[in-house]
Design an enzyme around this catalytic site. Structure first.
Site, PDB file in Angstrom:
ATOM      1  N   HIS A 118     -69.303  48.649  26.138  1.00 23.29           N
ATOM      2  CA  HIS A 118     -70.352  49.066  25.207  1.00 23.29           C
ATOM      3  C   HIS A 118     -69.819  49.901  24.051  1.00 23.29           C
ATOM      4  CE1 HIS A 118     -73.934  48.389  28.151  1.00 23.29           C
ATOM      5  NE2 HIS A 118     -73.338  47.290  27.767  1.00 23.29           N
ATOM      6  N   GLY A 174     -33.695  66.027  53.040  1.00 21.79           N
ATOM      7  CA  GLY A 174     -32.620  66.522  53.897  1.00 21.79           C
ATOM      8  C   GLY A 174     -31.256  66.277  53.276  1.00 21.79           C
ATOM      9  N   SER A 175     -30.276  66.942  53.818  1.00 19.93           N
ATOM     10  CA  SER A 175     -28.887  66.736  53.408  1.00 19.93           C
ATOM     11  C   SER A 175     -28.017  67.199  54.566  1.00 19.93           C
ATOM     12  CB  SER A 175     -28.578  67.536  52.135  1.00 19.93           C
ATOM     13  OG  SER A 175     -28.803  68.918  52.370  1.00 19.93           O
ATOM     14  N   GLY A 214     -32.421  73.226  48.284  1.00 20.31           N
ATOM     15  CA  GLY A 214     -33.171  72.099  47.731  1.00 20.31           C
ATOM     16  C   GLY A 214     -34.197  71.557  48.716  1.00 20.31           C
TER      17      GLY A 214
END
Length: 477
Positions: free
Chosen positions: A148, A285-286, A399
């Site tokens: 419209h 994770g690391s 981290g």
């Protein structure tokens, strides 16, 4: 929630997974942002005509009456006065924008839909003229058909009876496009009263073509309640009319979902978003030090975990953390090739962190934005091990903590695997010390399952069933 609402959510999610959903937004979706509805938009114009707008049912007719008496300019000005002011998208807009919905239709003139999509960094292709249909915005994420018109061109907005009568001829390509979408997509109508002549015209023709083979669509209505009306007579009349409308909509295969309060609509949409997001799992994770396990066993476990999650139809999002991400992704890819016809991109969002940014401040800011983007696409976050080498020493990975905090901020369900040690163990201890901060305390089974992730295991593969149990419980919340 009612059984009917739960069933709707299940079916909606199923269609969402298949990329079949379209939204049709009416004025009610914008009204909570502060925009007036049609009746209030026309009230000052009706006053000039000495009409009581509250007694009028044919609002398009009222607009036409004003046009006949005063011309188009004053109507366009009224539209600009009421809608041109920029307002912020509602919570419902924000939730919809986060879902993978590519097609939006609306009779609204405001810009709330496109703004909400742009706010989540989606490229929006907005169409409200015939010429717009002939061009395509590159790399678009969503199309918004404003059938419209748009507030920036209020002089061309569809408002009066003249506009509606000319619509099938002047805007026929829009009728063709909407007809096609009504056939191929499952629509959810929100904030729509089904009094629009254009939509009635289109749906009547779709019904005539397909008869009983029409696609199933949905709308959500607030159930009439006595407190919304000035008298018992008005309430009874509205209740009867709503029942008749619901029955009539079934002719077009539009199933009506009733709610008691408007806030229930937001809750339903939020539930859809939460369940959809929880089908995607982020791994944080690391690992430089794999104790109490050995590296080979951890890699074997992660590979199997990735494969099992894909087999169970979950999706994976990962920043490919040092020492753990590669094995997890490898298992996930194997799962995709074995069970999902090899469409890796449909199930994996692999985002290795950009390592080679020398300026620490720039690197930290880049990683912060990157984390928000990667984590924001998921609904469940697993935290595993979490250590790194710093100045020759193994330390907790800060981290992983940052990712935990972002995940909590973004509302993800958190799964710290405490027995894997290091940062994961620290995070597990924190959530168990403040259970109510992170989980619904009434979900005893989930809390018990999270607690068991802190129990020592001989081999990491023994964690598979425990983690899958936690994730399955979370995906049903």
């Amino acid at each position: 929630m009612t059984k009917e609402q739960e069933l709707f959510i299940q079916r909606f999610l199923s269609e969402l997974e298949e990329d079949n959903i379209a939204i049709f937004a009416g004025a009610g979706l914008s009204s909570t942002a502060g925009y007036v509805n049609w009746k209030e938009l026309l009230r000052p114009l009706a006053d000039e005509l000495n009409l009581n707008i509250d007694e009028e049912q044919d609002l398009v007719g009222v607009a036409q009456f004003y046009l006949n008496e005063n011309g188009r300019n004053r109507i366009s000005q009224q539209l600009m006065d009421e809608i041109a002011t920029a307002k912020q998208p509602t919570e419902n807009h924000k939730i919809l924008s986060k879902l993978p919905i590519r097609t939006y239709w609306t009779t609204n003139y405001d810009k709330l839909i496109e703004k909400s999509l742009e706010d989540v960094n989606k490229i929006v292709d907005v169409k409200y003229t015939i010429n717009h249909l002939a061009v395509t915005k590159k790399k678009r994420d969503a199309i918004v058909y404003k059938m419209h018109g748009d507030i920036d061109h209020s002089d061309n907005a569809v408002l009066t009876k003249d506009d509606y009568e000319k619509y099938p001829f002047k805007m026929k390509p829009y009728i063709t496009s909407l007809s096609g979408d009504l056939v191929s997509k499952t629509f959810l109508f929100l904030g729509f009263s089904f009094t629009d002549p254009n939509l009635d015209y289109i749906m009547s023709r779709v019904k005539a073509y397909f008869e009983e083979h029409q696609r199933q669509h949905y709308c959500i209505f607030k159930q009439c309640s006595e407190g919304d009306f000035e008298s018992q007579r008005l309430y009874e009349n509205a209740k009867i009319r709503q029942a008749l409308l619901i029955k009539d909509l079934s002719r077009f295969q539009i199933k009506t979902i009733l709610v008691e309060r408007y806030s229930d609509i937001t809750e339903i949409l939020y539930r859809i978003e939460r369940v959809y997001r929880r089908k995607t799992i982020f791994l944080s994770g690391s690992a430089h030090d794999y104790s109490p396990f050995n590296k080979a066993d951890v890699e074997s476990f992660l590979c199997l975990l990735g494969k099992v999650l894909i087999e169970r139809n979950y999706k994976i999002s990962s920043g490919i953390g040092l020492g753990i991400g590669n094995a997890f992704i490898t298992g996930a890819i194997q799962g995709v090739y074995a069970h999902h016809n090899g469409y890796v991109n449909d199930y994996l969002n692999m985002r290795p962190f950009p390592q080679y940014i020398e300026d620490k401040k720039l690197r930290d800011e880049t990683w912060r934005k990157y984390r928000y983007e990667v984590i924001g696409s998921a609904g469940i976050a697993i935290f595993f091990i979490g250590n790194k080498v710093e100045n020759g020493n193994v330390v907790l990975a800060d981290g992983v903590r940052k990712e935990f905090e972002i995940a909590h901020e973004l509302g993800l369900a958190l799964v710290p695997v405490g027995c894997s040690g290091f940062m994961a163990q620290e995070l597990w201890s924190e959530v168990m010390a403040e259970v109510s901060k992170y989980y619904d305390e009434s979900n005893v089974d989930l809390i018990q399952a999270i607690s068991e992730l802190g129990d020592e295991v001989e081999k990491p593969e023994q964690l598979i069933s425990k983690i899958v149990n936690v994730i399955d419980l979370m995906s049903k919340e």
